[in-house]
Design an enzyme around this catalytic site. Structure first.
Site, PDB file in Angstrom:
ATOM      1  N   ASP A  10      33.242  35.089  48.763  1.00  0.00           N
ATOM      2  CA  ASP A  10      33.643  34.442  47.515  1.00  0.00           C
ATOM      3  C   ASP A  10      32.529  33.554  46.952  1.00  0.00           C
ATOM      4  OD1 ASP A  10      36.032  35.759  47.763  1.00  0.00           O
ATOM      5  OD2 ASP A  10      37.194  33.990  48.315  1.00  0.00           O
ATOM      6  N   LYS A  33      50.234  43.054  42.050  1.00  0.00           N
ATOM      7  CA  LYS A  33      50.625  42.180  43.160  1.00  0.00           C
ATOM      8  C   LYS A  33      51.829  41.324  42.769  1.00  0.00           C
ATOM      9  CE  LYS A  33      45.931  41.783  44.964  1.00  0.00           C
ATOM     10  NZ  LYS A  33      44.797  40.882  45.177  1.00  0.00           N
ATOM     11  N   TYR A  78      52.094  38.635  49.715  1.00  0.00           N
ATOM     12  CA  TYR A  78      51.958  39.433  48.500  1.00  0.00           C
ATOM     13  C   TYR A  78      52.162  40.914  48.782  1.00  0.00           C
ATOM     14  CZ  TYR A  78      46.994  39.447  49.990  1.00  0.00           C
ATOM     15  OH  TYR A  78      45.824  39.538  50.697  1.00  0.00           O
ATOM     16  N   HIS A  82      39.765  38.092  43.244  1.00  0.00           N
ATOM     17  CA  HIS A  82      39.619  39.443  43.788  1.00  0.00           C
ATOM     18  C   HIS A  82      40.363  40.477  42.954  1.00  0.00           C
ATOM     19  CE1 HIS A  82      39.473  37.162  47.882  1.00  0.00           C
ATOM     20  NE2 HIS A  82      38.286  37.159  47.304  1.00  0.00           N
TER      21      HIS A  82
END
Length: 186
Positions: free
Chosen positions: A174, A70, A130, A61
């Site tokens: 996904d 991140k 995250y 992603h």
């Protein structure tokens, strides 16, 4: 804390100092001044948590209009974490780096803007935290096929209790991801 460059020099492995004694352990995870120094002045604006079962694969992603850097870590369990360079002008464009993150090794990974990110849960379950440098924006999200042959990511096998290999569990989004060659790049 110890900061180690990876094969993609902008993606960093961060190992905090962990203090252990008979009571347990303590680690300073991140300090704003340290974070700012290795991210070029970025700040974290959103902290997310994902809990997944063994064999769940999330990714790859990224957000195109509102790219997110991140800082990722696992607080329970173990994951195989991957970052893919989507910066068209980068000498490492299209290359990936992977690292095992676990509650036991306390390791973190800094993935700057311009990379796609994904992970595979290796333990019975994992809690993945995250911090992001920009807010989530579903309209600008892009998903790239996790097993695209052009990326040649060497995902590990996850075994069932009987020793058979478990196919990764992916979301519908996904599973319908774009091929790397059809993706948008930074």
């Amino acid at each position: 804390m110890q900061i180690t460059e990876t094969d993609l020099p902008d993606v960093l492995i961060i190992d905090p100092v962990v203090h252990r004694d008979s009571r347990g352990e303590f680690a300073e995870i991140i300090r704003a001044s340290d974070f700012s120094s290795f991210t070029g002045g970025k700040n974290l604006v959103q902290i997310n948590q994902s809990v997944s079962s063994k064999g769940v694969l999330r990714g790859l992603h990224c957000q195109m209009r509102h790219p997110q850097g991140k800082l990722v870590r696992v607080v329970h369990g173990e994951v195989f974490d991957v970052a893919v360079d989507l910066r068209r002008d980068s000498p490492t464009f299209g290359r990936s780096v992977s690292v095992v993150l676990s509650a036991d090794n306390h390791r973190m990974l800094w993935i700057p803007e311009g990379f796609a990110h994904g992970f595979l849960v290796l333990s019975e379950s994992a809690c993945f935290i995250y911090g992001c440098t920009d807010y989530y924006d579903a309209a600008s999200e892009q998903t790239i096929l996790w097993n695209d042959p052009d990326l040649a990511i060497c995902w590990p096998s996850v075994k069932n209790a009987d020793g058979s290999v478990q196919a990764p569990v992916v979301s519908a989004k996904d599973a319908a991801a774009k091929a790397f060659r059809d993706a948008l790049y930074f």
